[in-house]
Design a protein around this motif. Structure first.
Motif, PDB file in Angstrom:
ATOM      1  N   LYS A   9      67.096  14.058  55.721  1.00 13.93           N
ATOM      2  CA  LYS A   9      67.880  13.218  56.630  1.00 13.93           C
ATOM      3  C   LYS A   9      67.074  12.809  57.850  1.00 13.93           C
ATOM      4  O   LYS A   9      67.137  11.683  58.313  1.00 13.93           O
ATOM      5  N   THR A  10      66.316  13.767  58.388  1.00 10.66           N
ATOM      6  CA  THR A  10      65.482  13.513  59.559  1.00 10.66           C
ATOM      7  C   THR A  10      64.052  13.921  59.245  1.00 10.66           C
ATOM      8  O   THR A  10      63.811  15.011  58.737  1.00 10.66           O
ATOM      9  N   PHE A  11      63.123  13.031  59.544  1.00  6.58           N
ATOM     10  CA  PHE A  11      61.708  13.277  59.290  1.00  6.58           C
ATOM     11  C   PHE A  11      60.916  13.131  60.584  1.00  6.58           C
ATOM     12  O   PHE A  11      61.220  12.256  61.399  1.00  6.58           O
ATOM     13  N   TYR A  12      59.908  13.987  60.745  1.00  6.21           N
ATOM     14  CA  TYR A  12      59.062  13.948  61.931  1.00  6.21           C
ATOM     15  C   TYR A  12      57.631  13.600  61.541  1.00  6.21           C
ATOM     16  O   TYR A  12      57.093  14.131  60.565  1.00  6.21           O
ATOM     17  N   VAL A  29      44.745  16.291  56.682  1.00  6.65           N
ATOM     18  CA  VAL A  29      44.691  17.569  57.393  1.00  6.65           C
ATOM     19  C   VAL A  29      45.535  17.383  58.648  1.00  6.65           C
ATOM     20  O   VAL A  29      45.330  16.437  59.399  1.00  6.65           O
ATOM     21  N   PHE A  30      46.528  18.264  58.839  1.00  6.51           N
ATOM     22  CA  PHE A  30      47.465  18.068  59.934  1.00  6.51           C
ATOM     23  C   PHE A  30      47.593  19.323  60.793  1.00  6.51           C
ATOM     24  O   PHE A  30      47.298  20.430  60.357  1.00  6.51           O
ATOM     25  N   TRP A  31      48.051  19.102  62.042  1.00  4.76           N
ATOM     26  CA  TRP A  31      48.219  20.181  63.024  1.00  4.76           C
ATOM     27  C   TRP A  31      49.300  21.124  62.542  1.00  4.76           C
ATOM     28  O   TRP A  31      50.451  20.735  62.359  1.00  4.76           O
ATOM     29  N   ALA A  32      48.926  22.382  62.307  1.00  3.30           N
ATOM     30  CA  ALA A  32      49.870  23.417  61.875  1.00  3.30           C
ATOM     31  C   ALA A  32      49.335  24.769  62.325  1.00  3.30           C
ATOM     32  O   ALA A  32      48.885  25.571  61.514  1.00  3.30           O
ATOM     33  N   PRO A  33      49.372  25.035  63.628  1.00  2.00           N
ATOM     34  CA  PRO A  33      48.803  26.284  64.129  1.00  2.00           C
ATOM     35  C   PRO A  33      49.505  27.525  63.604  1.00  2.00           C
ATOM     36  O   PRO A  33      48.926  28.593  63.570  1.00  2.00           O
ATOM     37  N   ASN A  34      50.760  27.372  63.157  1.00  2.00           N
ATOM     38  CA  ASN A  34      51.484  28.503  62.587  1.00  2.00           C
ATOM     39  C   ASN A  34      50.978  28.857  61.197  1.00  2.00           C
ATOM     40  O   ASN A  34      51.401  29.848  60.619  1.00  2.00           O
ATOM     41  N   GLU A  82      59.217  10.479  66.011  1.00  2.00           N
ATOM     42  CA  GLU A  82      57.901  10.937  66.451  1.00  2.00           C
ATOM     43  C   GLU A  82      57.796  12.448  66.238  1.00  2.00           C
ATOM     44  O   GLU A  82      58.743  13.084  65.812  1.00  2.00           O
ATOM     45  N   GLU A  83      56.661  13.036  66.598  1.00  2.00           N
ATOM     46  CA  GLU A  83      56.455  14.469  66.403  1.00  2.00           C
ATOM     47  C   GLU A  83      57.588  15.266  67.043  1.00  2.00           C
ATOM     48  O   GLU A  83      58.024  14.961  68.150  1.00  2.00           O
ATOM     49  N   LYS A  84      58.034  16.306  66.349  1.00  2.00           N
ATOM     50  CA  LYS A  84      59.110  17.148  66.869  1.00  2.00           C
ATOM     51  C   LYS A  84      58.625  17.969  68.062  1.00  2.00           C
ATOM     52  O   LYS A  84      59.305  18.063  69.075  1.00  2.00           O
ATOM     53  N   PHE A  85      57.441  18.552  67.924  1.00  2.00           N
ATOM     54  CA  PHE A  85      56.939  19.458  68.950  1.00  2.00           C
ATOM     55  C   PHE A  85      56.089  18.685  69.935  1.00  2.00           C
ATOM     56  O   PHE A  85      55.085  18.085  69.564  1.00  2.00           O
ATOM     57  N   GLN A  86      56.482  18.693  71.212  1.00  2.00           N
ATOM     58  CA  GLN A  86      55.842  17.853  72.220  1.00  2.00           C
ATOM     59  C   GLN A  86      55.141  18.633  73.325  1.00  2.00           C
ATOM     60  O   GLN A  86      54.799  18.070  74.353  1.00  2.00           O
ATOM     61  N   SER A 190      60.133  29.776  68.595  1.00  2.00           N
ATOM     62  CA  SER A 190      60.815  30.256  67.381  1.00  2.00           C
ATOM     63  C   SER A 190      61.660  29.182  66.712  1.00  2.00           C
ATOM     64  O   SER A 190      62.067  29.332  65.564  1.00  2.00           O
ATOM     65  N   GLU A 191      61.916  28.062  67.422  1.00  2.00           N
ATOM     66  CA  GLU A 191      62.701  26.979  66.817  1.00  2.00           C
ATOM     67  C   GLU A 191      61.881  26.176  65.812  1.00  2.00           C
ATOM     68  O   GLU A 191      62.401  25.316  65.115  1.00  2.00           O
ATOM     69  N   GLY A 192      60.592  26.472  65.696  1.00  2.00           N
ATOM     70  CA  GLY A 192      59.727  25.769  64.740  1.00  2.00           C
ATOM     71  C   GLY A 192      58.992  24.622  65.392  1.00  2.00           C
ATOM     72  O   GLY A 192      59.390  24.104  66.434  1.00  2.00           O
ATOM     73  N   LEU A 193      57.905  24.236  64.764  1.00  2.00           N
ATOM     74  CA  LEU A 193      57.047  23.186  65.298  1.00  2.00           C
ATOM     75  C   LEU A 193      57.246  21.850  64.600  1.00  2.00           C
ATOM     76  O   LEU A 193      56.639  20.860  64.967  1.00  2.00           O
ATOM     77  N   GLY A 194      58.074  21.836  63.560  1.00  2.00           N
ATOM     78  CA  GLY A 194      58.336  20.595  62.847  1.00  2.00           C
ATOM     79  C   GLY A 194      57.257  20.201  61.875  1.00  2.00           C
ATOM     80  O   GLY A 194      57.103  19.023  61.534  1.00  2.00           O
ATOM     81  N   THR A 195      56.486  21.178  61.389  1.00  2.00           N
ATOM     82  CA  THR A 195      55.451  20.894  60.396  1.00  2.00           C
ATOM     83  C   THR A 195      55.871  21.448  59.042  1.00  2.00           C
ATOM     84  O   THR A 195      56.743  22.328  58.974  1.00  2.00           O
TER      85      THR A 195
END
Length: 198
Positions: A9-12, A29-34, A82-86, A190-195
């Protein structure tokens, strides 16, 4: 190239650091520090020469199925954002008892919306900032509980926590060398980074 991730439904939009493509394969290759593991570049989305998609998070590979038919039509009505985590960790330190001091702000606005978190891993609490001073001498983040300051002396970075007329020198922890710890290991986000690697 860009790509989006979401729940249907929602995409970031993802922060792609490397995109490569030829006639048969594609790699993002994408930002995913977790998801960072030793010798890992973060998250990776790959389309093979056989047309098969896979997701790699910290070296763990997962096969993906391509969307088709009715599901493809349904996705056309999804909300793409746009990106979820800002946010971005700007300063970090810890004391000898393992208590962390983390300062973050908006990723695209270095001096916008500063926040300070203090505590042990998994138990950091945000302290309300009363004042922020940032100049050539360093940075000071003032709260009712104490003041956190960062300064540079030669090549050395110093961090000091001052409260009740006493000061404690902290160990400076470089944000760029502790990405996984700050974004996934301390429990601040803890709410997640959206990746796709959340």
């Amino acid at each position: 190239g860009n790509f989006y991730y979401g729940d249907g439904k929602t995409f970031y939009r993802q922060r792609v650091s490397l995109f490569s493509s030829d006639d048969s394969t594609s790699k993002y290759v994408f930002w995913a520090p977790n998801a960072l593991a030793q010798h890992s570049e973060g998250g990776r989305l790959t389309k093979s020469a056989e047309g098969e998609w896979s997701l790699s998070c910290g070296g763990v590979e997962q096969a993906l199925q391509e969307v088709a038919g009715d599901e493809h039509v349904r996705l056309e009505n999804a909300d793409f954002k746009e990106e979820k985590f800002q946010r971005e960790v700007r300063f970090a330190a810890r004391d000898e008892e393992g208590r962390y001091y983390i300062v973050d702000s908006l990723r695209d606005g270095y001096e916008q919306d500063w926040r300070l978190f203090v505590g042990r891993r998994g138990k950091l609490k945000e302290l309300r900032l009363q004042d922020v001073v940032s100049d050539s001498g360093g940075d000071v983040f003032a709260t009712s509980s104490g003041d956190l300051s960062f300064e540079r002396r030669g090549r050395k970075r110093l961090a000091v926590w001052s409260h009740n007329s006493s000061s404690e020198e902290l160990t400076f922890v470089p944000p760029e060398l502790n990405t996984q710890l700050f974004y996934a290991g301390l429990g601040i986000y803890s709410e997640g980074l959206g990746t796709p690697c959340d």
